[in-house]
Design an enzyme around this catalytic site. Sequence first.
Site, PDB file in Angstrom:
ATOM      1  N   THR A   1       0.866  -1.186   0.000  1.00 18.95           N
ATOM      2  CA  THR A   1       0.000   0.000   0.000  1.00 18.95           C
ATOM      3  C   THR A   1       0.904   1.237   0.000  1.00 18.95           C
ATOM      4  O   THR A   1       2.029   1.180   0.489  1.00 18.95           O
ATOM      5  CB  THR A   1      -0.809  -0.015   1.323  1.00 18.95           C
TER       6      THR A   1
ATOM      7  N   ARG B   1     -14.975  -5.957   0.836  1.00 16.19           N
ATOM      8  CA  ARG B   1     -14.235  -5.670   2.083  1.00 16.19           C
ATOM      9  C   ARG B   1     -13.573  -4.281   2.004  1.00 16.19           C
ATOM     10  O   ARG B   1     -12.978  -3.924   0.995  1.00 16.19           O
ATOM     11  CB  ARG B   1     -13.176  -6.742   2.306  1.00 16.19           C
TER      12      ARG B   1
ATOM     13  N   GLY C   1     -10.795  -1.879   3.909  1.00 14.84           N
ATOM     14  CA  GLY C   1      -9.734  -1.854   4.923  1.00 14.84           C
ATOM     15  C   GLY C   1      -9.650  -0.499   5.585  1.00 14.84           C
ATOM     16  O   GLY C   1     -10.586   0.312   5.537  1.00 14.84           O
ATOM     17  N   ASP C   2      -8.502  -0.231   6.167  1.00 18.46           N
ATOM     18  CA  ASP C   2      -8.318   1.025   6.898  1.00 18.46           C
ATOM     19  C   ASP C   2      -7.952   2.208   5.996  1.00 18.46           C
ATOM     20  O   ASP C   2      -8.168   3.357   6.365  1.00 18.46           O
ATOM     21  CB  ASP C   2      -7.183   0.862   7.918  1.00 18.46           C
TER      22      ASP C   2
ATOM     23  N   THR D   1      -0.030   1.481   7.037  1.00 24.29           N
ATOM     24  CA  THR D   1      -0.037   0.300   6.175  1.00 24.29           C
ATOM     25  C   THR D   1       0.044  -0.937   7.056  1.00 24.29           C
ATOM     26  O   THR D   1       0.715  -0.922   8.094  1.00 24.29           O
ATOM     27  CB  THR D   1       1.133   0.317   5.176  1.00 24.29           C
ATOM     28  N   GLY D   2      -0.637  -1.984   6.639  1.00 27.97           N
ATOM     29  CA  GLY D   2      -0.622  -3.203   7.441  1.00 27.97           C
ATOM     30  C   GLY D   2      -2.011  -3.809   7.479  1.00 27.97           C
ATOM     31  O   GLY D   2      -2.844  -3.533   6.605  1.00 27.97           O
TER      32      GLY D   2
ATOM     33  N   GLY E   1      -5.425  -4.021   7.928  1.00 28.15           N
ATOM     34  CA  GLY E   1      -6.391  -2.936   8.058  1.00 28.15           C
ATOM     35  C   GLY E   1      -7.426  -3.101   9.145  1.00 28.15           C
ATOM     36  O   GLY E   1      -7.853  -2.120   9.765  1.00 28.15           O
TER      37      GLY E   1
HETATM   38  N1  ASP Z   1      -3.858  -1.530   5.103  1.00 28.36           N
HETATM   39  C1  ASP Z   1      -4.224  -2.137   3.840  1.00 28.36           C
HETATM   40  C2  ASP Z   1      -5.571  -2.790   3.997  1.00 28.36           C
HETATM   41  O1  ASP Z   1      -5.809  -3.422   5.013  1.00 28.36           O
HETATM   42  C3  ASP Z   1      -3.248  -3.143   3.352  1.00 28.36           C
HETATM   43  C4  ASP Z   1      -1.778  -2.811   3.488  1.00 28.36           C
HETATM   44  O2  ASP Z   1      -1.421  -1.750   3.946  1.00 28.36           O
HETATM   45  O3  ASP Z   1      -0.946  -3.642   3.111  1.00 28.36           O
HETATM   46  O4  ASP Z   1      -6.352  -2.727   3.091  1.00 28.36           O
END
Ligand code: ASP
Length: 318
Positions: free
Chosen positions: A187, A215, A217-218, A237-238, A240
């Site tokens: 991301t 879905r 995410g964050d 990032t991570g 979500g």
């Molecule tokens: N945060 C993003 C999500 O959950 C994914 C990512 O940052 O790798 O959609």
Amino acid sequence: MRALNNYIPLLLLFYFFNINSENPKDDYAIVIHGGAGWFSNLPEDEVEGIKKGLKQALDKGYEILAQDGSSIDAVEEAIKILEDNPLFNAGRGAVYNAEGVQELDASIMQSNDHNAGAITGVTTVKNPISLARHVMENTKHVMFSGEGAEIIAKEAQLDLVDPSYFYSEKNLKRLKKQQSKDDKLGTVGVVAVDKKGIIVAGTSTGGMTNKLKGRIGDSPVIGAGTWATNGCGVSGTGHGEFFIRYNVAKEICTRVLSGGLSVSDAANSVISELKLLGADAGVIVIDQYGSAAMIYNTPAMARAYKNSNGDEEVSIYK
Ligand code: ASP
């Protein structure tokens, strides 16, 4: 003299308001992430490609800031470069959901007026960050999903593409393997502070490989993946779902602004707490003077930073 005395409290108020809401030193800075994760087993040319992409985005955003441009322009233009680069999980390089469709999310927020824009689940918008900015600046709403978002993009005459534009053999393989942690694609997020002290944070993503249809995410959730307020801005990032439950981006700024922590201490504390919950996570944070933190609890995070003192960093691993 007496008349002047009457004005002193007013003048003091004006002085303090300016100190607190603006950047008296004209410092400016930009910080970027291209995803947190493992980034192991990546061929050398891909590592170099990711760094090159980060540097291109960094230079573009920095140039805008250096030429008295705004942080909103710097963030949008830097993210567009990353969205156009298939090495990042945003725009062109978006990963596939469980049905083999790429559904894109993005958001943007600015500190001075707390205005924000976000879009989720678009499939034909070339640069989702530009649509998020358009939503922020030209609609009375904050967030649009799917078809409604695409209609707004069309009306705004933003670049629309056939979904095949996002086609990626590599990302289809990732879907078939149900995404091994090793094979991380990132991301993207950018946070910048301009000479006026205005902070803007933006995030753009294809989400997580193999996510269920619909879905969210964050990344498009204001307060979770993106937040900007006077004195602090964050992009995350991570995983979500954890970012949403923890309201990560806002939580970090609360610890800076109300808790008196530095941006690094605030980010470190929240990211360690996420680790305890089992969440892979990374964030970039900036304050109004351009001090930044790039914190992650994974082995690596693609990241870059540049400020008006000439400090610069582009890296992936620890
Ligand atoms: N945060 C993003 C999500 O959950 C994914 C990512 O940052 O790798 O959609």
